[in-house]
Design an enzyme around this catalytic site. Structure first.
Site, short mmCIF file in Angstrom:
data_model
loop_
_atom_site.label_atom_id
_atom_site.label_comp_id
_atom_site.label_asym_id
_atom_site.label_seq_id
_atom_site.Cartn_x
_atom_site.Cartn_y
_atom_site.Cartn_z
N THR A 1 8.14 -0.79 16.51
CA THR A 1 6.58 -1.41 15.86
C THR A 1 7.06 -3.00 15.76
O THR A 1 6.92 -3.81 16.43
CB THR A 1 6.22 -0.64 14.49
OG1 THR A 1 6.38 0.25 14.51
CG2 THR A 1 5.61 -1.51 14.42
N ARG B 1 5.49 5.92 23.52
CA ARG B 1 6.01 5.51 22.26
C ARG B 1 7.75 5.25 22.90
O ARG B 1 8.05 4.27 22.34
CB ARG B 1 6.17 6.64 20.88
CG ARG B 1 4.86 6.77 20.56
CD ARG B 1 4.91 6.55 19.09
NE ARG B 1 5.23 6.16 18.05
CZ ARG B 1 4.12 5.84 17.43
NH1 ARG B 1 3.39 5.13 17.28
NH2 ARG B 1 5.36 4.65 16.53
N HIS C 1 -0.65 -0.36 21.03
CA HIS C 1 -0.64 0.14 20.40
C HIS C 1 -1.03 1.69 20.88
O HIS C 1 -0.80 2.27 22.03
CB HIS C 1 -2.03 0.37 20.05
CG HIS C 1 -2.05 1.36 18.73
ND1 HIS C 1 -1.57 2.04 17.55
CD2 HIS C 1 -2.71 2.94 18.96
CE1 HIS C 1 -1.48 2.86 17.68
NE2 HIS C 1 -3.07 3.64 17.90
P1 TYD Z 1 1.75 0.86 12.36
O1 TYD Z 1 0.64 1.46 12.67
O2 TYD Z 1 3.21 0.85 11.48
O3 TYD Z 1 3.18 1.16 13.73
P2 TYD Z 1 2.82 0.82 15.23
O4 TYD Z 1 1.65 0.43 16.14
O5 TYD Z 1 3.96 1.59 16.16
O6 TYD Z 1 2.01 2.61 14.86
O7 TYD Z 1 1.51 -0.41 12.22
C1 TYD Z 1 0.20 -0.86 12.77
C2 TYD Z 1 0.56 -2.77 13.39
O8 TYD Z 1 0.69 -3.87 12.59
C3 TYD Z 1 2.24 -2.49 14.05
O9 TYD Z 1 1.29 -2.39 15.28
C4 TYD Z 1 1.85 -4.11 13.64
C5 TYD Z 1 1.59 -4.31 12.81
N1 TYD Z 1 2.87 -4.57 11.72
C6 TYD Z 1 3.07 -5.74 10.94
O10 TYD Z 1 2.71 -6.88 11.08
N2 TYD Z 1 4.06 -6.27 9.54
C7 TYD Z 1 4.55 -4.92 9.65
O11 TYD Z 1 5.09 -4.99 8.17
C8 TYD Z 1 4.38 -3.78 10.51
C9 TYD Z 1 4.49 -1.47 9.28
C10 TYD Z 1 3.08 -3.50 10.74
#
Ligand code: TYD
Length: 167
Positions: free
Chosen positions: A97, A91, A125
């Protein structure tokens, strides 16, 4: 503590030919790759993967994004990395994100973008914690596709099981 973590190289990462760069960056962690494959992502798999975001306004868009509908690349590369402190190491390399907020030398900071439609195209991811990693790895991989025993398994006998083999 040894941990497993699911990494997905998302369709934008594949379209931008970033697979090599991303794997090189991840190799800095000295973690072990214990599973890897290309996946054509079904709607069910994408929705299950992002089920914690089901009520978010961007849910439909990220399902399309993960399925490759925004990039004309209907596949993702799925990997499981394993080793000491794997989730934090991966991470940290991935970055925040939101690619605009991610540290500029991180993978998302270097290669991600926000679309005019507001979707974070953040290239990879990375599972967020141990329980999410277990849930996600079990979703994307069967036990025989992973070269170490990560989680408990059971044997089942399937009658009239149809399987495709090489002709
Ligand atoms: P999330 O699971 O919150 O983050 P991560 O992938 O860092 O664990 O979000 C999943 C995916 O959703 C993220 O990779 C990109 C998208 N996303 C958006 O497009 N807009 C947003 O406001 C958020 C929070 C996420």
């Amino acid at each position: 503590m040894d941990q497993a973590v699911l990494i997905l190289i998302k369709p934008d990462g594949l379209k931008k030919s970033l697979t090599g760069n991303i794997l090189t960056r991840l190799s800095e962690t000295k973690l072990e790759i214990v599973a890897a494959k290309m996946v054509r992502v079904s709607k069910e798999l994408a929705e299950d993967h992002y089920r914690h975001l089901k009520d978010k306004p961007f849910f439909d868009e990220i399902i399309k994004y993960l399925r490759g509908e925004l990039h004309d690349r209907k596949k993702v590369m799925a990997l499981v990395y394993w080793g000491n402190d794997a989730i934090k190491k991966c991470r940290d390399l991935a970055g925040s994100t939101n690619p605009e907020e991610a540290e500029s030398t991180s993978i998302r900071g270097s290669y991600g973008r926000i679309t005019t439609g507001g979707v974070y195209e953040n290239v990879i991811h990375v599972s967020s914690n141990d329980s999410e990693a277990e849930r996600e790895i079990k979703l994307w991989f069967s036990p025989d596709e992973i070269i170490v025993d990560l989680y408990a398994t059971k044997n089942i006998v399937q009658k009239e099981f149809k399987n495709r083999v090489w002709a």
